[in-house]
Motif scaffolding. Structure first.
Motif, PDB file in Angstrom:
ATOM      1  N   MET A  82     -11.938 -22.606  38.867  1.00 45.26           N
ATOM      2  CA  MET A  82     -12.807 -21.445  38.688  1.00 45.26           C
ATOM      3  C   MET A  82     -11.662 -20.324  39.012  1.00 45.26           C
ATOM      4  N   ARG A  98      -8.651 -19.658  38.146  1.00 45.31           N
ATOM      5  CA  ARG A  98      -8.430 -18.915  36.917  1.00 45.31           C
ATOM      6  C   ARG A  98      -8.519 -17.994  36.630  1.00 45.31           C
ATOM      7  N   ARG A  99     -10.341 -17.494  37.462  1.00 42.47           N
ATOM      8  CA  ARG A  99     -10.809 -15.873  37.330  1.00 42.47           C
ATOM      9  C   ARG A  99      -9.999 -15.007  38.120  1.00 42.47           C
ATOM     10  N   ARG A 147      -6.818 -18.836  29.294  1.00 46.12           N
ATOM     11  CA  ARG A 147      -8.546 -19.432  28.918  1.00 46.12           C
ATOM     12  C   ARG A 147      -8.802 -20.242  28.176  1.00 46.12           C
ATOM     13  N   ASP A 149     -19.099 -14.695  36.534  1.00 51.87           N
ATOM     14  CA  ASP A 149     -17.997 -15.239  36.896  1.00 51.87           C
ATOM     15  C   ASP A 149     -17.470 -16.622  36.434  1.00 51.87           C
ATOM     16  N   GLU A 178     -16.319 -18.070  33.331  1.00 52.52           N
ATOM     17  CA  GLU A 178     -15.120 -19.322  33.746  1.00 52.52           C
ATOM     18  C   GLU A 178     -15.306 -21.284  33.071  1.00 52.52           C
TER      19      GLU A 178
END
Ligand code: PHE
Length: 460
Positions: free
Chosen positions: A76, A79-80, A255, A415, A419
């Motif tokens: 998480m 990728r965030r 995503r 956030d 994710e």
């Protein structure tokens, strides 16, 4: 063409950040990072030392309650932020807060771990050639070959160099055309070899049943607190957690993929492979009535004695397997360090990989030359043991603890939900684990590493 796009994601040209081409590519690369010497060398030998079944059960529980939540957390954060570990903690929080130090620790851990990991990987490669030549002589003579290799600086340095050159060669190709492409070749080959070796162990040796019994029949009176703590520590070394490797790989993720599903797939594959390796190795060990508790020499000393009987058809695939497993983990360690220099210092991938790969190689000479020792924890030890001890017992647990606390308490809820993809009961459960259960478990491992747990006896 620094920024051409392909189905919505950026092509990795070296000048821009990379991304995985496919979901399968990501899963193979991440399992490649997870599956390594930890699965094929360390898991079987510590299982042997701690008596089998009950240890395996505790380890499985640890993978679920510590490993899985932490892996989701790293993916998480990665990728965030779409950043290397240092940039990630900075991007998701006010810049220049102490959280960044978590990222620094990760990059440093990658550097240190690869420097000695490469030395063991080098021995694995040396053993491919020893296997081709065949093992012969008495058990003592065969076992002495390992001691000689470790003590022989030239041989260790040469193999360490070969391994680092391979890692550099792959990482220089980038995320998609280096790491992903090679993982797609190496990982399926590794699965095939391992299934073949397990089949051999179960069908062609008479240690199969005993091996299954040893691994899967819990014998709780053999379980010590020490064993349970090692299971916990091993759970996150084997899943490549606590230093930003999964975070970095997560930063190249698309995503539209489910982080939870992928984390479950990677943890499950890693665990299954460790168990299969255990079955294959113990079938051999038991069929020759050898000692399962041989310790770190199990792979390089005990197995070659057995390989003298089975012949190169078993030993060559085995050491190829070990080398492939180490290689896909080695590249993930290097990638963490390289990603930092690409993102934060704006170096080209080629420059970052060559300079950092070269520095890790040079630093690794300390571990490759067994004769260099320093006083550590009351005795003279080689750098190999010192770095192994410090990284597994201190660096990874501290990194893991901070990552977990960051994801649970600091990262914005919005956030996390973005994710994770939902805020339902599974998300709530994850947050609960990340807030309370996982940090507590990691803290216990850390205190044990520092020999500070009140109920343990550290006088020995
Ligand atoms: N998971 C790898 C193994 O089991 C080791 C590793 C640790 C790789 C941390 C990357 C990061 O061998």
């Amino acid at each position: 063409m620094a920024n051409s796009t392909n189905s919505g994601s950026t092509i990795d040209t070296g000048a821009t950040r990379g991304s995985w081409g496919t979901r399968v590519g990501f899963i193979l690369a991440a399992t490649g990072s997870a599956i390594g010497l930890g699965n094929i060398w360390k898991f079987p030998y510590i299982t042997g030392v701690y008596g089998g079944g009950a240890f395996v059960l505790v380890y499985l529980v640890c993978v679920v309650i510590v490993g899985l939540p932490l892996m989701v957390a790293e993916l998480m954060i990665g990728r965030r932020s779409k950043k290397n570990p240092v940039g990630a903690f900075r991007a998701l929080h006010a810049p220049n807060t102490p959280w960044q130090a978590t990222g620094w620790l990760g990059v440093l851990s990658g550097f240190v771990i690869l420097s000695f990991y490469s030395v063991v990987a080098g021995w694995a490669m040396a053993y491919i050639f020893k296997s081709i030549a065949g093992f012969s002589g008495t058990a003592e003579q065969i076992q002495a070959e390992y001691t000689a290799l470790v003590a022989h600086p030239t041989a260790s340095i040469i193999w360490h160099t070969v391994f680092m050159v391979l890692c550099i060669g792959i990482v220089i190709g980038g995320v998609r055309y280096g790491i992903e492409r090679w993982s797609k070749i190496l990982m399926p080959t590794l699965f095939l070899i391992l299934v073949g070796l397990m089949g051999y162990g179960l069908l062609y040796t008479d240690g199969g049943a005993e091996s299954l019994n040893f691994l899967f029949k819990p014998n709780f009176h053999k379980l010590s607190a020490e064993a349970a703590l090692s299971a916990l520590g091993h759970a996150f070394f084997t899943l490549s957690l606590g230093m930003g490797a999964m975070l970095t790989y997560g930063s190249y993720m698309r995503r539209d993929e489910s982080i939870t599903r992928d984390a479950i797939a990677v943890s499950a594959l890693d665990t299954i492979i460790a168990l299969i390796a255990g079955i294959a190795i113990y079938s051999l060990v038991f069929s020759f009535n050898m000692d399962p508790a041989a310790g770190p020499g199990l792979i390089f000393q005990t197995l070659p004695v057995l390989f003298a009987e089975t012949g190169p058809w078993v030993s060559v695939p085995f050491f190829v397997l070990l080398t492939f497993a180490a290689l896909t983990s080695g590249i993930s360690l290097l990638e963490v360090v390289v990603a930092y220099f690409i993102d934060e210092r704006r170096w080209s991938r080629t420059k970052a990989t060559l300079i950092l790969g070269g520095s890790i190689w040079a630093f690794g000479l300390l571990s490759a030359i067994a004769a260099i020792t320093i006083p550590f924890r009351g005795k003279d030890q080689g750098f190999f043991d010192v770095f192994d001890f410090i990284s597994t017992n201190y660096m990874l647990p501290v990194g893991g603890l901070l990552t977990c606390l960051f994801a649970a308490w600091v990262m914005k809820r919005a956030d996390k939900i973005a994710e994770f993809g939902s805020k339902g009961i599974i998300f709530q459960g994850l947050i609960f684990f990340l807030r309370f259960v996982t940090p507590l478990a990691v803290l216990i491992v850390l205190l044990h590493g520092l020999e500070l747990l009140p109920f343990m006896d550290y006088s020995k």
